[in-house]
Scaffold this active site. Structure first.
Site, PDB file in Angstrom:
ATOM      1  CB  SER A  75      -0.931  -0.004   1.211  1.00 51.77           C
ATOM      2  OG  SER A  75      -1.724   1.159   1.254  1.00 51.77           O
ATOM      3  CB  THR A  79       0.949   5.802  -1.506  1.00 50.13           C
ATOM      4  OG1 THR A  79      -0.345   5.195  -1.345  1.00 50.13           O
ATOM      5  CG2 THR A  79       0.810   7.305  -1.291  1.00 50.13           C
ATOM      6  N   GLY A 319      -7.072   2.591  -4.397  1.00 50.32           N
ATOM      7  CA  GLY A 319      -7.081   3.395  -3.177  1.00 50.32           C
ATOM      8  C   GLY A 319      -5.730   4.006  -2.879  1.00 50.32           C
ATOM      9  CG  ASP A 320      -2.505   1.460  -2.209  1.00 43.60           C
ATOM     10  OD1 ASP A 320      -3.017   1.645  -1.094  1.00 43.60           O
ATOM     11  OD2 ASP A 320      -2.183   0.334  -2.634  1.00 43.60           O
ATOM     12  CB  SER A 321      -3.402   5.455  -7.452  1.00 44.71           C
ATOM     13  OG  SER A 321      -4.705   4.943  -7.619  1.00 44.71           O
TER      14      SER A 321
END
EC number: 2.7.1.20
Length: 386
Positions: A75, A79, A319-321
């Site tokens: 994760s 990011t 979600g991480d991006s």
């Protein structure tokens, strides 16, 4: 927010320091859902599984689905890679790999992408691996975090690591207390390493202007490490997660819904000149966010732009991006509002889900290998036979 206080601009002192698990993502596109049934997996889920089961799963998928695509995963690593791809040079990622071929693959990709890292190599453990089973706009993430589970506090406190992530005496720091830095710790990092999370907060964030940021990441983390995750979200200035995870957290706090949970957490937050921020994504629907301090409480929502389903290739790392896009705007915008940050996060995530793996289009180097090495093939064959 931080009332316009700038994020540190010293080139020698990272503006954002991230801690998380390092995984090699092995992505395959499923021809049908039979593999999910055979291994008792869900179509849109994330879980950690034993190494032997992961090896068997890998053997079957490579035999039935063809050569996989390799990408770095994890994760916080996702990011920071996206942040680097967006042009943010002054970030650093901290984690652990094994002294094996998968670790070499990840190390080369990260070097080629020019991401600053502080990586511990553990010769007695294998590099973490995640098999990503892609089925349309759904993905089943199945991981064994390997060496990441054994990341050591002694490494973080070492002079070498502290020299890479700690404060310096550059002239850019005229008043070190007024420079804001971001310390991002993913929820997956909490198991077995909670003492490191506490150290990071105590060393770099408590009593300073620095931001402590976390991500809920998965409901099983919340359920299995409830005490630790409660501490994380209560200390954090900024909390990311999806709506399902925030609902699970609400149940832990015995709150009726996300709205009541947000009020509960913000009521406890009493830092001067700052708001606590909670951001919940909900797939292709809306992003719900709450912010405030003490009795001051605000809740809003942002409608995510519609993307044609046929344009969605892989939602791994969406979600991480989103977090990367949010933080990039937060760190680089001219007095950005929360809607500005959320809008940018959604824009970045929309680009990433059109690729296989958590990548921006043509912004990061391709994987150095698209097929298993000889020893990997032998290991997978042995796993299949067992």
């Amino acid at each position: 927010m931080t009332n316009g206080t700038p994020i540190s601009s010293c080139d020698r002192c990272p503006r954002l320091v991230a801690f998380g698990n390092v995984l090699l993502d092995v992505s395959v596109e499923l021809r049908d859902t039979q593999i999910l049934k055979d291994f008792d997996l869900k179509e849109d889920d994330q879980r950690e599984i034993p190494a032997d089961k992961l090896a068997r799963l890998g053997a079957v998928t490579m035999e039935t689905c063809g050569p996989p695509k390799y990408n770095p995963g994890g994760s916080a690593l996702n990011t920071t890679r996206i942040l680097r791809g967006l042009g943010e040079k002054n970030v650093i990622f901290c984690g652990a790999v094994g002294a094996d071929e998968n670790g070499e693959i990840i190390t080369k990709i990260l070097k080629d992408s020019s991401l600053n890292t502080c990586i511990q190599t553990l010769p007695d453990h294998c590099t973490g691996t995640c098999i990503c089973l892609i089925s349309g706009d759904k993905r089943s993430l199945n991981a064994n975090i390997g060496a990441s589970l054994h990341f050591k506090k002694e490494f973080v406190t070492s002079r070498w690591c502290q020299g890479k992530i700690g404060s310096c005496n550059s002239a850019a720091h005229d008043d070190i207390e007024e420079d804001v830095r971001v310390f991002y710790v993913e929820g997956y990092f909490v198991p077995e390493k909670f003492h490191i999370c506490q150290y990071i907060y105590e060393k770099y964030c408590k009593g300073t202007a620095n931001l402590f940021v976390t991500n809920l990441n998965a409901t099983y983390i919340l359920q299995n490490f409830t005490k630790e995750m409660r501490w994380m979200v209560e200390q954090a200035d900024l909390v990311f997660g999806n709506l399902t995870e925030f609902v699970a957290l609400a149940e832990i706090y015995e709150c009726e819904d996300f709205d009541e949970l947000a009020k509960c957490l913000i009521r406890k937050y009493l830092k001067i000149n700052r708001e606590k921020i909670l951001v919940a994504t909900d797939g292709c629907r809306c992003v719900r966010f709450y912010h405030g301090n003490g009795s001051a409480f605000y809740g809003e929502s942002y409608q995510v732009p519609i993307i044609p389903q046929k344009a969605v290739v892989d939602t791994t790392g969406a979600g991480d991006s989103f977090v990367a896009g949010f933080l990039y705007k937060y760190m680089n915008g001219e007095s950005p509002t929360l809607p500005d940050c959320i809008r940018h996060g959604s824009k970045v995530a929309a680009k990433v889900i059109r690729q296989v793996g958590c990548n921006l289009p043509s912004s990061l180097p391709a994987s150095p290998t698209l097929t298993p090495t000889t020893s990997q093939q032998e290991d997978l064959l042995k796993a299949k036979q067992t």
